[in-house]
Design a protein around this motif. Structure first.
Motif, short mmCIF file in Angstrom:
data_model
loop_
_atom_site.label_atom_id
_atom_site.label_comp_id
_atom_site.label_asym_id
_atom_site.label_seq_id
_atom_site.Cartn_x
_atom_site.Cartn_y
_atom_site.Cartn_z
N PRO A 86 0.82 -1.21 0.00
CA PRO A 86 0.00 0.00 0.00
C PRO A 86 0.85 1.26 0.00
O PRO A 86 1.96 1.28 0.53
CB PRO A 86 -0.81 -0.13 1.30
N VAL A 87 0.32 2.31 -0.60
CA VAL A 87 1.02 3.59 -0.62
C VAL A 87 1.17 4.14 0.79
O VAL A 87 2.11 4.89 1.09
CB VAL A 87 0.26 4.59 -1.53
N ALA A 88 0.27 3.74 1.70
CA ALA A 88 0.32 4.21 3.08
C ALA A 88 1.03 3.23 3.99
O ALA A 88 0.79 3.22 5.20
CB ALA A 88 -1.10 4.47 3.59
N ALA A 89 1.90 2.38 3.46
CA ALA A 89 2.57 1.36 4.26
C ALA A 89 3.34 1.98 5.42
O ALA A 89 3.96 3.05 5.30
CB ALA A 89 3.53 0.56 3.38
N THR A 90 3.31 1.31 6.56
CA THR A 90 4.05 1.75 7.74
C THR A 90 4.73 0.53 8.35
O THR A 90 4.44 -0.61 7.99
CB THR A 90 3.12 2.38 8.79
N GLY A 91 5.64 0.79 9.29
CA GLY A 91 6.31 -0.31 9.97
C GLY A 91 7.70 -0.57 9.43
O GLY A 91 8.20 0.14 8.55
N GLU A 92 8.32 -1.63 9.95
CA GLU A 92 9.71 -1.93 9.61
C GLU A 92 9.91 -2.22 8.13
O GLU A 92 10.94 -1.85 7.55
CB GLU A 92 10.17 -3.14 10.44
N ASP A 93 8.95 -2.88 7.51
CA ASP A 93 9.09 -3.25 6.09
C ASP A 93 8.54 -2.18 5.14
O ASP A 93 8.53 -2.38 3.93
CB ASP A 93 8.36 -4.56 5.83
N ALA A 94 8.09 -1.05 5.70
CA ALA A 94 7.46 -0.02 4.87
C ALA A 94 8.37 0.51 3.76
O ALA A 94 7.90 0.69 2.63
CB ALA A 94 6.97 1.13 5.74
N PRO A 95 9.67 0.80 4.02
CA PRO A 95 10.50 1.36 2.93
C PRO A 95 10.51 0.49 1.67
O PRO A 95 10.33 0.99 0.56
CB PRO A 95 11.89 1.47 3.56
N ALA B 173 2.38 8.92 -9.60
CA ALA B 173 2.94 10.08 -8.91
C ALA B 173 2.74 9.97 -7.41
O ALA B 173 3.64 10.29 -6.61
CB ALA B 173 2.29 11.36 -9.45
N GLU B 174 1.56 9.52 -6.98
CA GLU B 174 1.30 9.36 -5.55
C GLU B 174 2.24 8.32 -4.94
O GLU B 174 2.80 8.53 -3.85
CB GLU B 174 -0.15 8.93 -5.34
N ALA B 175 2.42 7.20 -5.63
CA ALA B 175 3.31 6.15 -5.12
C ALA B 175 4.75 6.63 -5.08
O ALA B 175 5.50 6.31 -4.14
CB ALA B 175 3.18 4.90 -5.99
N LEU B 176 5.17 7.39 -6.08
CA LEU B 176 6.54 7.91 -6.11
C LEU B 176 6.78 8.91 -4.99
O LEU B 176 7.84 8.89 -4.34
CB LEU B 176 6.83 8.54 -7.47
N ARG C 72 9.03 8.95 2.31
CA ARG C 72 8.98 8.09 3.49
C ARG C 72 9.75 6.79 3.37
O ARG C 72 10.00 6.13 4.38
CB ARG C 72 7.52 7.78 3.83
N GLY C 73 10.13 6.42 2.16
CA GLY C 73 10.81 5.15 2.00
C GLY C 73 12.27 5.25 1.62
O GLY C 73 13.15 4.66 2.26
N ARG C 74 12.55 6.01 0.57
CA ARG C 74 13.92 6.10 0.04
C ARG C 74 14.93 6.62 1.07
O ARG C 74 16.03 6.06 1.17
CB ARG C 74 13.91 6.96 -1.22
N PRO C 75 14.62 7.67 1.84
CA PRO C 75 15.61 8.15 2.82
C PRO C 75 16.02 7.07 3.83
O PRO C 75 17.18 7.01 4.24
CB PRO C 75 14.88 9.31 3.51
N ALA C 76 15.09 6.22 4.21
CA ALA C 76 15.41 5.18 5.19
C ALA C 76 16.39 4.16 4.61
O ALA C 76 17.31 3.71 5.31
CB ALA C 76 14.13 4.48 5.63
N LEU C 77 16.25 3.81 3.34
CA LEU C 77 17.17 2.87 2.73
C LEU C 77 18.51 3.52 2.41
O LEU C 77 19.56 2.88 2.51
CB LEU C 77 16.56 2.26 1.46
N LEU C 78 18.49 4.80 2.05
CA LEU C 78 19.75 5.50 1.76
C LEU C 78 20.62 5.59 3.01
O LEU C 78 21.84 5.63 2.92
CB LEU C 78 19.47 6.90 1.22
#
Length: 331
Positions: free
Chosen positions: A148-157, A213-216, A222-228
């Motif tokens: 989901p676009v609104a994913a949260t939690g440890e696996d969200a990124p 666009a919404e997913a990006l 919320r996702g890319r910074p955590a993996l970077l």
């Protein structure tokens, strides 16, 4: 190899010794110098056995005496079948033609024939396989199983990345190499566009739909910074769990996992691939009334001829609808 490599021709007619020597020499060449697999050699051997049968039945005793007519007659015989052999499919006949052409090229190169009569013989052409497009509802199911676009939690990124990647592929028609090669500066989500870097260094500006666009945005914020944070950083839009650029293989893994969860095929000729989403993108645009030249530009095809294969897919779909919906379709 021995003379037994080449089987006796049908109808009690044995190929002339010169023909058997020519085939034996060619198969030796394929074994020693080309290093072909055992299975491939066995296929070539069977194909050339049948060719010698045709030549023997026609009274031909030497490859130097073969002309285009004999080769064309052989190919026609393969397609028609006979009392001992069923008709060959186009793909099998094309393989047999390749074996015959190879034999004659080898004979010319070795000096045992003065010309290559197969050069002007057109081999059977396998039918063009139409690109496979998923129905719209299957695409939606695939995208939603990515996360989901609104994913949260440890696996969200990673869930946000996977959803953004698949939305990007379907929403822009990008090739997998274009998707994993895209950098953040290529995106203009406010304008709803992305600059794709295609084959031969060519670039094209394509629209990004609202869902993509919404997913990006969700991924970038919320996702890319955590993996970077786990790596040294990269300008690419899509990154892996270590913070480095996502590879083509990594993108394949993402899609395969999502397809499995969506109940779509992940193995065999109908397996969902990144190109399946590109095919679906083009087909759905044409189904919706888009002009084929507009789709050509969006896909980055150099020629409209390449794009027109998708119009054949659409025609096939129209035929299916007609056959099931029209009361007089069955005549």
């Amino acid at each position: 190899m021995t003379d037994s490599t080449v089987e006796r021709a049908g109808a009690g007619v044995e190929p002339a010794p010169a023909l058997r020597r020519a085939v034996r020499g060619y198969l030796d060449h394929l074994t020693v110098e080309r290093g072909l697999s055992t299975n491939t050699l066995a296929s070539y051997r069977r194909d050339l056995d049948r060719y010698l049968s045709t030549l023997a039945a026609a009274g031909v005793t030497d490859l130097a005496a073969v002309g285009p007519a004999e080769i064309e007659a052989h190919l026609a015989r393969l397609r028609a079948g006979d009392a001992d052999h069923p008709p060959l499919a186009v793909s099998s006949a094309a393989r047999a033609a390749s074996a015959v052409r190879g034999l004659h090229r080898f004979a010319l190169r070795e000096g045992t024939a003065g010309a290559d009569p197969s050069r002007d013989v057109r081999p059977p052409t396998p039918p063009r396989r139409l690109p496979r497009a998923l129905p719209v509802d299957a695409v939606v199911r695939l995208l939603e199983t990515a996360g989901p676009v609104a994913a949260t939690g440890e696996d969200a990124p990673r869930a946000l990345r996977d959803r953004a990647l698949l939305e990007f592929l379907y929403g822009t028609g990008a090739r997998i190499s274009e998707a994993v090669g895209a950098v953040v500066d290529d995106l203009d989500l406010d304008a709803g566009t992305v600059l794709l870097h295609g084959k031969g260094g060519k670039t094209r500006l394509v629209p990004v739909g609202g869902y993509a666009a919404e997913a990006l945005r969700a991924w970038l914020v919320r996702g890319r910074p955590a993996l970077l944070a786990a790596g040294r950083g990269t300008p690419t839009v899509f990154v892996n769990a270590r913070g480095g650029p996502l590879t083509r293989q990594g993108a394949w893994t993402v899609l395969r996992a999502a397809a499995g969860r969506a109940g779509l095929p992940v193995d065999g000729p109908d397996a969902v691939s990144p190109h399946t989403l590109r095919h679906s993108y083009a087909t759905h645009l044409l189904d919706g009334g888009a002009d084929v030249r507009v789709v050509q530009e969006l896909l980055g095809h150099a020629s409209v001829t390449t794009t027109q294969v998708y119009t054949l897919v659409t025609v096939e779909r129209l035929r299916e609808v007609y056959a099931t919906a029209h009361p007089r379709a069955r005549g």
